[in-house]
Scaffold this active site. Sequence first.
Site, PDB file in Angstrom:
ATOM      1  N   GLU A   1      70.240  81.084 -16.978  1.00 26.37           N
ATOM      2  CA  GLU A   1      69.220  81.712 -16.140  1.00 26.37           C
ATOM      3  C   GLU A   1      68.816  83.088 -16.664  1.00 26.37           C
ATOM      4  O   GLU A   1      67.989  83.761 -16.073  1.00 26.37           O
ATOM      5  CB  GLU A   1      69.677  81.778 -14.681  1.00 26.37           C
ATOM      6  CG  GLU A   1      71.067  82.313 -14.464  1.00 26.37           C
ATOM      7  CD  GLU A   1      71.520  82.232 -13.000  1.00 26.37           C
ATOM      8  OE1 GLU A   1      70.725  81.819 -12.140  1.00 26.37           O
ATOM      9  OE2 GLU A   1      72.663  82.617 -12.726  1.00 26.37           O
TER      10      GLU A   1
ATOM     11  N   ASP B   1      65.965  82.113 -11.538  1.00 22.92           N
ATOM     12  CA  ASP B   1      66.231  83.356 -12.262  1.00 22.92           C
ATOM     13  C   ASP B   1      65.680  83.302 -13.689  1.00 22.92           C
ATOM     14  O   ASP B   1      65.228  84.320 -14.215  1.00 22.92           O
ATOM     15  CB  ASP B   1      67.735  83.656 -12.279  1.00 22.92           C
ATOM     16  CG  ASP B   1      68.162  84.301 -10.974  1.00 22.92           C
ATOM     17  OD1 ASP B   1      67.425  85.182 -10.489  1.00 22.92           O
ATOM     18  OD2 ASP B   1      69.200  83.911 -10.424  1.00 22.92           O
TER      19      ASP B   1
ATOM     20  N   HIS C   1      66.142  84.048  -1.736  1.00 21.98           N
ATOM     21  CA  HIS C   1      67.246  83.340  -1.090  1.00 21.98           C
ATOM     22  C   HIS C   1      66.965  83.062   0.371  1.00 21.98           C
ATOM     23  O   HIS C   1      67.476  82.114   0.943  1.00 21.98           O
ATOM     24  CB  HIS C   1      68.563  84.072  -1.322  1.00 21.98           C
ATOM     25  CG  HIS C   1      69.056  83.782  -2.696  1.00 21.98           C
ATOM     26  ND1 HIS C   1      68.661  84.522  -3.762  1.00 21.98           N
ATOM     27  CD2 HIS C   1      69.773  82.747  -3.178  1.00 21.98           C
ATOM     28  CE1 HIS C   1      69.155  83.976  -4.853  1.00 21.98           C
ATOM     29  NE2 HIS C   1      69.840  82.902  -4.527  1.00 21.98           N
TER      30      HIS C   1
ATOM     31  N   CYS D   1      68.993  73.116 -11.775  1.00 26.49           N
ATOM     32  CA  CYS D   1      69.392  73.308 -10.381  1.00 26.49           C
ATOM     33  C   CYS D   1      68.542  74.336  -9.653  1.00 26.49           C
ATOM     34  O   CYS D   1      68.805  74.641  -8.499  1.00 26.49           O
ATOM     35  CB  CYS D   1      70.871  73.671 -10.276  1.00 26.49           C
ATOM     36  SG  CYS D   1      71.246  75.281 -10.945  1.00 26.49           S
TER      37      CYS D   1
HETATM   38  C1  PEP Z   1      68.537  79.823 -10.008  1.00 27.80           C
HETATM   39  O1  PEP Z   1      68.533  81.015 -10.319  1.00 27.80           O
HETATM   40  O2  PEP Z   1      67.623  79.026 -10.324  1.00 27.80           O
HETATM   41  C2  PEP Z   1      69.640  79.283  -9.194  1.00 27.80           C
HETATM   42  C3  PEP Z   1      69.771  77.993  -8.988  1.00 27.80           C
HETATM   43  O3  PEP Z   1      70.506  80.149  -8.649  1.00 27.80           O
HETATM   44  P1  PEP Z   1      70.155  81.091  -7.397  1.00 27.80           P
HETATM   45  O4  PEP Z   1      68.825  80.638  -6.843  1.00 27.80           O
HETATM   46  O5  PEP Z   1      71.254  80.939  -6.423  1.00 27.80           O
HETATM   47  O6  PEP Z   1      70.083  82.446  -7.998  1.00 27.80           O
HETATM   48 MG    MG Z   2      70.265  82.211 -10.088  1.00 26.46          MG
END
Ligand code: PEP
Ligand code: MG
Length: 594
Positions: A451, A475, A209, A518
Amino acid sequence: MIHRLPGDGTFDMEAAFERRFKGQPVSPGIAMGLLRVEARGCAAPPVRRILPTEIEEEWQRFDAALTRTEEEISGLKRRVEKVSGATEAAIFDAHLLFLRDRTLMARMRKELPARLQNVDSVYYAVVQNFMEAIRQVDDPYLRSRVVDIGDVLQRVLKNMSPAQQGSSAASLREPCVLAAYDLTPSDTADLNPNVVLGFATEAGSAVSHTAILARSLGLPAVVAVPNLVVESRVGLPAILDGYTGTLILNPTPETREYYERVQSEKQKAYEALVEMKELPAETRDGRRIRLAANVGFAHEFNAINRSGAEGVGLFRTEFFLLGGGKLPDEEAQYEHYKQLVEHCAPHEVIFRTLDSGGDKLPFEVLEEKEDNPFLGWRGIRVSLSRPAIFKEQLRAILRASAHGKVGVMFPMVSGLTEVKDVRLLLDECREELRAAGVPFDEDMRVGIMIEVPSAAMMSDVLAQYVDFFSIGTNDLTQYTIAVDRVNYRVADMFRPTHPGVIRLMHQTISAGIPTAICGEMGGDITLLPLLVGLGATELSVGTHVLPVIRFAIRHLNYEECRRMAQLALQAEDSRTIRALSKAVALQSYPNLFD
Ligand code: PEP
Ligand code: MG
């Protein structure tokens, strides 16, 4: 020139010669400024030249700080002894021993006259070297002592110049390039992009993140740079190249000129792509892809329309909910969500409900640390165990749906039970709003993130209970191939093109309901042909990369991508799949790879 001082592994960074560090590029762009260094939670003190005649005075200052620290630690030890007993207090004996460790003192005696810098920065460098040496030993107990040494370091620094301490990445004032051991997502979210122009870290990975946030803040960033903190020094002129993953200290005038040129060319090329924002994201043979934005912060709202995004495909609500230290109530959430919905009209905004835990902001400080936070209290599990708070968020989202097109989706879903539980709560919220005469969109779309591998495997069943899927490739990759997305030691194993991941994505898309991608994979021009070929009808990517992805889509041929994806589904390893996609990408938009 860089000298290795005999026998002690300390680097002299004094000489004004160019030095390059290589790491993994995770956020594009170029930053130029003076270097700030931040070890694990402990900022490097500013460097000041001293005269040989000042050495003794500096040493006295150091010795006085050691004595003060000794008193503090002994006092702490006595207090802990009283409350918890001798065993718990023994840890402070180790701190006291380290404080005047003979080898450490000998090293300081040698380094102070050799470096001719204020004693704080010499001490910082010497202790960093100690910590690094200990991090390399096999014995896990010894390795764990690094934390204690870091603790002692902070105390001594504070006692040498109390005013300097307490500085953290967030409180920096002067524009700089930051070199840190690691930054947590909250450290990164707190960074002021006008002050921190870019950062490099020793730890971290592309899908952490911290990296995602760097991209959304538009900050060039490089992670996984070995020995960064020990070998760099505060105040040196620095250039951070977020395209190639290079940090350059003391750049030569030629290097500086080169980067000024690159910076201006990249900027021009990007602006040319932004100019085309009105053109649809459609392949050459007419396959239309909805191209939406991933956002997390209010300051990104303007960039959504500027990039030409068709609304928001993923609004990460956790940064808004947990970023301010206090959970906003339903009303505050409603106002915030409504603002975004109105801003994006007539396009849809998909709100993802709170996704805390793992490497993200924690929802609550847990009394007992989780051993496996990524497999623990994360995402929808947190929301379902706090139904009153969860319902406030659901009602706020429903109410925002009266002002424009809104979708809601849930993170970390592992199977049908969670979907059913969530839908019950959502129905309760609808009932409550109806009873109170509060307007909302009865047809608001409801989706889930795919995910977790079990959700992908059950996608045919789940598809009967929701309106859409959004594949979180970050994920999904982490959980499918059991590779921690933030652990730099296994960063090279984090491969979203692993055949296992690709097959799960294919299975999910084949369930037949609208499916978006996403995760960060959606913003990778090399892998775009594969995603389009697998049949994704919607991509949600960061606003910084969105114009590039639109341009790339417009140069693809869907039929060709589809044929390539069929081959990819038969392939046996990630490299082959990547190569298949890259071949189509290179041939379709070669200029994007310049
Ligand atoms: C993912 O896991 O690909 C996602 C878009 O969510 P995050 O990166 O916020 O966990
Ligand atoms: Mg995620």
